[in-house]
Design a protein around this motif. Structure first.
Motif, mmCIF file in Angstrom:
data_model
loop_
_atom_site.group_PDB
_atom_site.id
_atom_site.type_symbol
_atom_site.label_atom_id
_atom_site.label_comp_id
_atom_site.label_asym_id
_atom_site.label_seq_id
_atom_site.Cartn_x
_atom_site.Cartn_y
_atom_site.Cartn_z
ATOM 1 N N PHE A 431 0.836 -1.198 0.000
ATOM 2 C CA PHE A 431 0.000 0.000 0.000
ATOM 3 C C PHE A 431 0.875 1.254 0.000
ATOM 4 O O PHE A 431 2.052 1.210 0.364
ATOM 5 C CB PHE A 431 -0.918 0.003 1.222
ATOM 6 N N ALA A 432 0.290 2.367 -0.398
ATOM 7 C CA ALA A 432 1.000 3.647 -0.397
ATOM 8 C C ALA A 432 1.108 4.130 1.044
ATOM 9 O O ALA A 432 0.363 4.999 1.500
ATOM 10 C CB ALA A 432 0.262 4.663 -1.269
ATOM 11 N N ASP A 433 2.047 3.551 1.774
ATOM 12 C CA ASP A 433 2.206 3.838 3.204
ATOM 13 C C ASP A 433 3.640 3.500 3.591
ATOM 14 O O ASP A 433 4.466 3.146 2.742
ATOM 15 C CB ASP A 433 1.197 3.009 4.011
ATOM 16 N N THR A 434 3.940 3.571 4.877
ATOM 17 C CA THR A 434 5.286 3.259 5.338
ATOM 18 C C THR A 434 5.536 1.754 5.306
ATOM 19 O O THR A 434 4.597 0.951 5.255
ATOM 20 C CB THR A 434 5.494 3.771 6.768
ATOM 21 N N ILE A 435 6.820 1.403 5.352
ATOM 22 C CA ILE A 435 7.179 -0.012 5.428
ATOM 23 C C ILE A 435 6.586 -0.631 6.689
ATOM 24 O O ILE A 435 6.065 -1.754 6.658
ATOM 25 C CB ILE A 435 8.713 -0.169 5.404
ATOM 26 N N HIS A 461 17.054 -6.626 8.328
ATOM 27 C CA HIS A 461 17.063 -5.384 9.111
ATOM 28 C C HIS A 461 18.020 -4.361 8.495
ATOM 29 O O HIS A 461 17.684 -3.169 8.386
ATOM 30 C CB HIS A 461 17.463 -5.685 10.559
ATOM 31 N N GLU A 462 19.198 -4.820 8.088
ATOM 32 C CA GLU A 462 20.181 -3.898 7.515
ATOM 33 C C GLU A 462 19.673 -3.283 6.218
ATOM 34 O O GLU A 462 19.881 -2.089 5.962
ATOM 35 C CB GLU A 462 21.510 -4.631 7.272
ATOM 36 N N PHE A 463 19.028 -4.094 5.388
ATOM 37 C CA PHE A 463 18.492 -3.570 4.128
ATOM 38 C C PHE A 463 17.479 -2.456 4.393
ATOM 39 O O PHE A 463 17.505 -1.404 3.745
ATOM 40 C CB PHE A 463 17.856 -4.706 3.319
ATOM 41 N N ILE A 464 16.598 -2.661 5.363
ATOM 42 C CA ILE A 464 15.565 -1.646 5.654
ATOM 43 C C ILE A 464 16.208 -0.374 6.193
ATOM 44 O O ILE A 464 15.797 0.743 5.859
ATOM 45 C CB ILE A 464 14.518 -2.208 6.636
ATOM 46 N N ASN A 465 17.250 -0.534 7.019
ATOM 47 C CA ASN A 465 17.915 0.635 7.595
ATOM 48 C C ASN A 465 18.648 1.472 6.557
ATOM 49 O O ASN A 465 18.952 2.645 6.808
ATOM 50 C CB ASN A 465 18.897 0.203 8.689
ATOM 51 N N HIS A 472 10.073 3.670 8.462
ATOM 52 C CA HIS A 472 9.021 4.655 8.228
ATOM 53 C C HIS A 472 9.144 5.283 6.830
ATOM 54 O O HIS A 472 8.591 6.353 6.574
ATOM 55 C CB HIS A 472 9.041 5.731 9.314
ATOM 56 N N TYR A 473 9.845 4.595 5.969
ATOM 57 C CA TYR A 473 9.975 5.033 4.573
ATOM 58 C C TYR A 473 8.661 4.748 3.836
ATOM 59 O O TYR A 473 8.141 3.631 3.880
ATOM 60 C CB TYR A 473 11.124 4.266 3.920
ATOM 61 N N ASN A 474 8.125 5.758 3.169
ATOM 62 C CA ASN A 474 6.876 5.595 2.422
ATOM 63 C C ASN A 474 7.190 5.017 1.043
ATOM 64 O O ASN A 474 7.922 5.620 0.256
ATOM 65 C CB ASN A 474 6.153 6.940 2.275
ATOM 66 N N VAL A 475 6.629 3.838 0.752
ATOM 67 C CA VAL A 475 6.957 3.120 -0.481
ATOM 68 C C VAL A 475 6.095 3.561 -1.662
ATOM 69 O O VAL A 475 6.267 3.059 -2.769
ATOM 70 C CB VAL A 475 6.813 1.596 -0.277
ATOM 71 N N LYS A 476 5.143 4.476 -1.424
ATOM 72 C CA LYS A 476 4.239 4.996 -2.453
ATOM 73 C C LYS A 476 3.326 3.893 -2.995
ATOM 74 O O LYS A 476 3.344 2.757 -2.528
ATOM 75 C CB LYS A 476 5.014 5.680 -3.580
ATOM 76 N N GLU A 477 2.528 4.255 -3.991
ATOM 77 C CA GLU A 477 1.512 3.336 -4.510
ATOM 78 C C GLU A 477 2.127 2.059 -5.073
ATOM 79 O O GLU A 477 3.053 2.112 -5.883
ATOM 80 C CB GLU A 477 0.695 4.023 -5.609
ATOM 81 N N ARG A 478 1.619 0.921 -4.612
ATOM 82 C CA ARG A 478 2.063 -0.412 -5.017
ATOM 83 C C ARG A 478 3.552 -0.658 -4.731
ATOM 84 O O ARG A 478 4.156 -1.566 -5.269
ATOM 85 C CB ARG A 478 1.781 -0.659 -6.507
ATOM 86 N N GLY A 479 4.155 0.164 -3.888
ATOM 87 C CA GLY A 479 5.556 -0.042 -3.529
ATOM 88 C C GLY A 479 6.533 0.296 -4.632
ATOM 89 O O GLY A 479 7.599 -0.331 -4.746
#
Length: 590
Positions: A431-435, A461-465, A472-479
């Protein structure tokens, strides 16, 4: 519900819509009272005008003139206040009804089985849930109460006209039947025209939504010009539908205006003759009748206009109730709640078809013991993904049984069943929201600490960081801000953090880089550890590690065994598949 769009009005549909005003009966009645007050104020002003002319202006009574002017101003002020309250609360009521109806519609759609969405265009459903429902609000804000108010005005005006002069009233009424007939024809024509307009709007929304979503394919295959031409055609149909409504308006309103002018001419001619001959009619009465005739015909013209709005709202309501009346639900009559499952899965002679008489699964039977990893392999269309869909009860089987821990899944409440099964699909949807929100899906029992701990356990964890704002990175619509491999890693974490009893993986990595593929392989090993896993296998490493491999072809299970056992079968289906596909994969890795 109405199916004949040529009918001028569907009272059953209207009564059904009015039920949504039940929680707001106080406001509903208040708006009705305001409409009554407006109808009386509308007659009071012309009457005061007549009295002012006859009793103050004609006799040259200055004090009387000031008094009547002040009285008219007071009446006008009361009318303005009533008009404000009427318009405000009519619109407020419309928005309350729209809110409730939209919530009901969305809740209803959430329960639909996947088969319904397979057959329904997304753009059309969006039109129903957004613009169609918004159009329904105009029934209350610009349609229903406005029409009631106008009708009351006409009745009060007509009654008062008879009281003051039945001869002039009959003269006015000679034109009225023609206006009523024209209005009736206009209403019927506009009902059909607005039905066409809503159809074209839905088609336009569907086309635009699909092309924007699939813009990459459009550009990859240089389909810009072809899609542009298609859009021009659909847009032209939309224009023609609207032009038809404009055509009807262009005919009706000049006719109504001409009829009003003829009526005024008749009043002046007849009233003037009477005033000259025997002075039985005063100048004030003639002017009052001109004003009253305008009040009689103007609401009639406005009713036609408001009826257009009402018709559009009714057409929209017809469409929305069409969805609300759709009973495309998975039966949720099971009474059993399941806690943590051991993870035993059994398919017993399962037959299934997406389309009647076209079986996709043809008597599938297999067992997965608690803690086993079962890989399902086979050519495209063999029925692998269907097994996943049926285990989650996205579709109803035609015959047979599917058991978890020896319980028929039909006897288990849907929410309870699906809470114990986590799925990682090949095509990951974000979804167009945070991770963080995409992982927890706002589940109140999953904390940020839980997510971080789980991410460390499966090695992402390292990849997300490394991403801006991390979790809390917003992946936008459909990621779209993530690569396909990164999206799949997020979906692995989403499945893992829910701590399921059964895990289902569709783990394709056809478009994943080698680094992401290694992370996915490590994540797969971790999340399948100690729990029953059904894997549509695309990687050789997963297949080799599987406790059991189910080989499918054309909706049937043709072989079952582990990797070594299946390779020993002379001319076996799996052996041929391995030699053609998987050995080629190994040679690329070496």
């Amino acid at each position: 519900m109405a199916s004949n769009t040529g009918n001028a009005f569907d009272f059953n549909l209207f009564k059904r819509l009015l039920k949504y005003t039940n929680p707001y009966k106080g406001t509903f009645y208040f708006v009705g009272v305001a409409a009554v007050l407006l109808s009386f104020f509308s007659v009071l002003r012309p009457y005061l005008l007549q009295v002012t002319i006859d009793d103050a202006i004609m006799p040259s009574d200055n004090e009387g003139l000031v008094f009547y002017v002040a009285l008219m101003l007071g009446v006008l002020l009361l009318e303005v206040i009533s008009q404000f309250l009427f318009i405000y609360y009519a619109n407020w009521l419309g928005q309350e009804v729209v809110r409730d109806l939209r919530v009901n519609l969305f809740e209803h759609m959430l329960k639909f089985k996947m088969k319904y969405f397979d057959k329904s265009a997304v753009g059309r459903l969006v039109t129903r849930a957004v613009s169609d429902i918004e159009t329904i609000s105009s029934i209350f804000s610009q349609g229903l109460f406005m029409i009631i108010s106008d009708l009351l005005k006409m009745l009060v005006v007509l009654g008062f006209m008879f009281y003051k002069s039945w001869q002039l009233t009959l003269l006015v009424l000679t034109v009225l039947p023609f206006i009523i007939y024209a209005t009736r024809v206009f209403q019927k024509k506009m009902k059909v025209a607005f039905e066409d307009v809503r159809n074209q709007v839905a088609d336009l929304n569907t086309f635009v939504q699909e092309r924007i979503t699939g813009m990459k394919i459009v550009q990859l295959f240089t389909r810009e010009k072809a899609e542009y031409e298609k859009f021009k055609g659909i847009n032209d149909k939309h224009r023609k539908a609207w032009v038809k409504t404009v055509w009807y308006n262009s005919i009706f309103f000049p006719i109504a205006e001409m009829s009003t002018s003829i009526t005024i001419g008749l009043i002046v001619w007849f009233g003037g003759l009477r005033a000259i001959e025997n002075d039985s009619l005063s100048l004030g009465v003639i002017i009052m009748f001109i004003e009253l005739s305008q009040m009689l015909f103007r609401p009639l013209r406005q009713i036609a206009d408001k009826f257009n709005t009402l018709q559009m709202g009714m057409v929209a309501a017809n469409r929305v109730f069409g969805i609300l009346d759709t009973r495309s639900f998975i039966s949720d009559e099971g009474s059993r709640e399941v806690g943590k499952l051991n993870g035993k899965i059994e398919f017993k002679d399962v037959h299934f078809s997406y389309v009647d008489d076209e079986e996709v699964l043809k008597g599938v039977s297999f067992k997965a013991n608690p803690g086993e990893t079962v890989a399902i392999v086979g050519a495209t269309g063999a029925g692998k993904s269907t097994v996943i869909n049926l285990l989650n009860r996205f579709y109803e089987i035609d015959s047979g049984q599917i058991l978890v821990d020896d319980i028929d899944i039909k006897d288990v409440k849907l929410k309870s069943l699906r809470s114990q099964i986590a799925v990682v699909l090949q095509n990951v949807f974000l979804f167009a929201d945070t991770i963080m929100s995409n992982i927890t899906l706002d589940h109140p029992d999953i904390t940020e600490e839980d997510v971080i701990t789980a991410a460390k356990q499966i090695g992402i964890h390292e990849f997300i960081n490394t991403l801006p704002n991390g979790y809390h990175y917003n992946v936008k619509e459909r990621g779209v801000m993530l690569s396909s491999g990164q999206r799949q890693l997020i979906s692995f974490l989403r499945a893992y953090v829910s701590n399921p009893s059964i895990l289902v993986l569709d783990e394709a990595t056809s478009s994943v880089d080698s680094y992401s593929e290694q992370l996915i392989q490590d994540a797969t090993d971790k999340i399948t550890e100690g729990r029953t896993s059904i894997v549509i296998a695309h990687r050789l490493a997963t297949i080799k590690k599987a406790d059991k491999i189910i080989v499918m072809d054309a909706g049937r299970i043709v072989e079952i065994g582990n990797h070594e056992q299946l390779l020993q079968q002379k001319d076996g289906y799996y052996k041929k598949l391995y030699e053609v596909q998987f050995m080629a994969e190994e040679s690329l890795r070496s």
